[in-house]
Write a protein that holds these residues in place. Structure first.
Motif, PDB file in Angstrom:
ATOM      1  N   UNK A 151       0.796  -1.220   0.000  1.00 29.70           N
ATOM      2  CA  UNK A 151       0.000   0.000   0.000  1.00 29.70           C
ATOM      3  C   UNK A 151       0.831   1.273   0.000  1.00 29.70           C
ATOM      4  N   UNK A 152       2.126   1.169   0.298  1.00 32.36           N
ATOM      5  CA  UNK A 152       2.952   2.366   0.437  1.00 32.36           C
ATOM      6  C   UNK A 152       4.355   2.092  -0.082  1.00 32.36           C
ATOM      7  N   UNK A 153       5.153   3.135  -0.342  1.00 31.73           N
ATOM      8  CA  UNK A 153       6.525   2.930  -0.843  1.00 31.73           C
ATOM      9  C   UNK A 153       7.368   2.111   0.121  1.00 31.73           C
ATOM     10  N   UNK A 154       8.032   1.095  -0.385  1.00 32.37           N
ATOM     11  CA  UNK A 154       8.830   0.214   0.467  1.00 32.37           C
ATOM     12  C   UNK A 154      10.089   0.895   0.982  1.00 32.37           C
ATOM     13  N   UNK A 155      10.567   1.898   0.256  1.00 34.44           N
ATOM     14  CA  UNK A 155      11.823   2.556   0.631  1.00 34.44           C
ATOM     15  C   UNK A 155      11.616   3.683   1.633  1.00 34.44           C
ATOM     16  N   UNK A 156      10.370   3.921   2.030  1.00 37.79           N
ATOM     17  CA  UNK A 156      10.079   4.970   2.995  1.00 37.79           C
ATOM     18  C   UNK A 156       9.595   4.351   4.302  1.00 37.79           C
ATOM     19  N   UNK A 157       9.607   5.149   5.371  1.00 39.31           N
ATOM     20  CA  UNK A 157       9.088   4.686   6.648  1.00 39.31           C
ATOM     21  C   UNK A 157      10.090   3.845   7.414  1.00 39.31           C
ATOM     22  N   UNK A 158       9.642   3.241   8.538  1.00 35.20           N
ATOM     23  CA  UNK A 158      10.553   2.505   9.430  1.00 35.20           C
ATOM     24  C   UNK A 158      11.186   1.279   8.796  1.00 35.20           C
TER      25      UNK A 158
END
Length: 309
Positions: A151-158
């Motif tokens: 659902x979201x960019x894999x390279x962003x977030x924790x």
């Protein structure tokens, strides 16, 4: 089209005897690429019977979705091994990108005479491929079902740091000489750690089945270059980037404990969809297709009744 013998069940405890009777295995050549695919016919055709085209996840093949297909004996399920994985050849010249896999879906549907009443289902990386295909071909399928959607960019977030380490892993494996490169990719310890991390069930027999499936099929890829290209595609794209263009009904089936496609991101994705539903299965992570196929199939069947052909 050439027909080959149907495969037998490697784990009869977790697959019903009736599944083998529903199964036929075939190959088709598309743009010079031999593609293997499996068809699971309905035990009995009913007014609610639909044809569901399934797109599996990264480093998987059709085996991963067998338990879900087994729970849908009233449906016709068609599951190809994506080019570069399982028993299918890699693309001859093209990169293994989300766009190229979308073209593959177009070509495969045409080869099998699949029309716009076809249901498209994607799991994990397959959710990216399926959603981008549906966004770019708005009248090709209806509806769309995404299991453990990215659902979201894999390279962003924790989780971004871990994703970047995975990128280095695949790049290193592609650059090493062939033998050590393949040994790194197929290292049993690495495969087991990955499997242990994703499995959430406390049922030891089911965990053993999951680990066995990963060891048997996780390393069934055509070559290192196509694998790196597919992995790059999997971490460079996501469903949310096309969500607002998905005008068809979309069902999201998420795992409460999914650490790859987290629940907060599923709710954000749902808010972007013009016509979406979210069903959350408690106690499971990114392996809904292995651990909780029964509730997943129940949600699929209910959704299809609400959105008939």
């Amino acid at each position: 089209m050439d027909t080959v013998n149907p495969e037998t069940s490697p784990a009869p405890k977790y697959l019903s005897p009736g599944l083998a009777a529903r199964t036929s295995a075939s190959t088709v050549i598309l743009d010079g690429v031999t593609v293997a695919f499996w068809t699971y016919q309905p035990l009995e055709e009913t007014p609610d019977t639909r044809t569901i085209l399934v797109v599996h996840g990264f480093r998987g093949d059709h085996h991963g979705l067998l338990r879900v297909a087994d729970q849908l004996p009233d449906m016709r399920i068609i599951m190809p091994d994506l080019p570069g994985f399982g028993s299918s050849d890699a693309f001859v010249q093209d990169a293994h990108s989300v766009e190229r896999y979308g073209q593959f879906i177009t070509d495969f549907m045409a080869s099998q005479g699949l029309g716009p009443d076809t249901v498209l289902l994607g799991h994990s990386f397959g959710s990216i491929v399926a959603s981008h295909f549906a966004a770019n071909n708005p009248d090709a399928v209806k509806p769309l079902i995404l299991v453990n959607p990215i659902a979201a960019p894999a390279l962003e977030g924790p989780k971004g740091v871990m994703t970047r380490l995975a990128v280095l892993y695949y790049r290193l494996a592609a650059r090493l000489p062939r033998k050590p490169g393949l040994a790194l990719l197929r290292n049993p310890l690495i495969v087991r750690v990955m499997s242990e991390t994703m499995a959430k069930t406390r049922d030891m027999e089911l965990r053993a089945f999951i680990h066995g499936q990963h060891h048997a099929y996780f390393s069934s890829f055509a070559d290192r270059d196509s694998l790196l290209e597919s992995f790059t595609a999997s971490v460079s794209n996501h469903v949310a980037e096309v969500a607002e263009r998905l005008e068809l009904p979309v069902l999201l089936i998420a795992g409460e404990k999914d650490e790859i496609a987290t629940l907060p991101n599923q709710h954000r994705l749902l808010a972007l969809l013009p016509d979406g539903q979210l069903k959350v299965i408690p106690g499971v992570g990114h392996l809904i297709h292995y651990e909780t196929p029964e509730p997943a199939a129940r949600y699929i069947r209910s959704f299809l009744k609400d959105h008939p052909a």
